[in-house]
Scaffold this motif. Structure first.
Motif, PDB file in Angstrom:
ATOM      1  N   LYS A 113      57.434  59.496  12.372  1.00  0.00           N
ATOM      2  CA  LYS A 113      58.088  58.997  11.291  1.00  0.00           C
ATOM      3  C   LYS A 113      59.041  58.402  11.683  1.00  0.00           C
ATOM      4  N   ASN A 114      59.986  58.478  12.688  1.00  0.00           N
ATOM      5  CA  ASN A 114      61.005  57.994  13.007  1.00  0.00           C
ATOM      6  C   ASN A 114      61.161  57.371  14.384  1.00  0.00           C
ATOM      7  N   GLY A 115      59.983  56.960  14.687  1.00  0.00           N
ATOM      8  CA  GLY A 115      60.085  56.100  15.953  1.00  0.00           C
ATOM      9  C   GLY A 115      60.913  56.784  17.089  1.00  0.00           C
ATOM     10  N   VAL A 116      60.749  57.924  17.439  1.00  0.00           N
ATOM     11  CA  VAL A 116      61.295  58.525  18.733  1.00  0.00           C
ATOM     12  C   VAL A 116      60.322  58.098  19.925  1.00  0.00           C
ATOM     13  N   ASP A 117      61.148  57.572  20.942  1.00  0.00           N
ATOM     14  CA  ASP A 117      60.282  57.035  21.983  1.00  0.00           C
ATOM     15  C   ASP A 117      61.030  57.578  23.344  1.00  0.00           C
ATOM     16  N   HIS A 118      61.839  58.902  23.179  1.00  0.00           N
ATOM     17  CA  HIS A 118      62.312  59.455  24.252  1.00  0.00           C
ATOM     18  C   HIS A 118      62.585  60.725  23.775  1.00  0.00           C
ATOM     19  N   ILE A 119      62.254  61.806  24.623  1.00  0.00           N
ATOM     20  CA  ILE A 119      62.878  63.201  24.253  1.00  0.00           C
ATOM     21  C   ILE A 119      63.549  63.795  25.411  1.00  0.00           C
ATOM     22  N   VAL A 120      64.826  64.351  25.082  1.00  0.00           N
ATOM     23  CA  VAL A 120      65.485  64.975  26.236  1.00  0.00           C
ATOM     24  C   VAL A 120      65.664  66.566  25.667  1.00  0.00           C
ATOM     25  N   VAL A 121      65.471  67.587  26.690  1.00  0.00           N
ATOM     26  CA  VAL A 121      65.446  68.982  26.236  1.00  0.00           C
ATOM     27  C   VAL A 121      66.338  69.327  27.173  1.00  0.00           C
ATOM     28  N   GLY A 122      67.340  70.380  26.534  1.00  0.00           N
ATOM     29  CA  GLY A 122      68.516  70.861  27.269  1.00  0.00           C
ATOM     30  C   GLY A 122      67.936  72.019  28.277  1.00  0.00           C
TER      31      GLY A 122
END
Length: 93
Positions: free
Chosen positions: A47-56
């Motif tokens: 829904k929010n156009g996320v195209d990259h994820i970063v995980v701590g």
């Protein structure tokens, strides 16, 4: 260009932050109960156009693994299965 979603995974609560669509400013989203994190992300990401994820990825100062890393790895593997087209990176906290 889309949003970057940052995830600070926790045993009970997980903190989330995201950039604006132009990736200029990152802002905290909210802390989510970890038991409902996956359903939340399944709704939020498309829904929010996320195209990259970063995980701590918390590494102990002596270089050893933090006890929560096993859970983070399992969670990240699940995210990769759910969103195979979105790059996922780790960042040492």
């Amino acid at each position: 260009m889309g949003r970057i979603l940052a995830i600070d995974y926790g045993g009970r609560r997980t903190g989330l932050a995201a950039t604006d669509p132009d990736r200029i400013i990152a802002q905290p989203l909210q802390a989510v109960d970890t038991t409902v994190l996956t359903p939340f992300l399944k709704d939020y990401i498309p829904k929010n156009g996320v195209d990259h994820i970063v995980v701590g990825y918390p590494v102990n100062p002596n270089g050893g693994e933090n006890p929560i890393l096993r859970q983070i790895k399992l969670f990240s593997d699940n995210l990769r299965r759910l969103f195979p087209d979105i790059p996922l990176d780790f960042y040492d906290e």
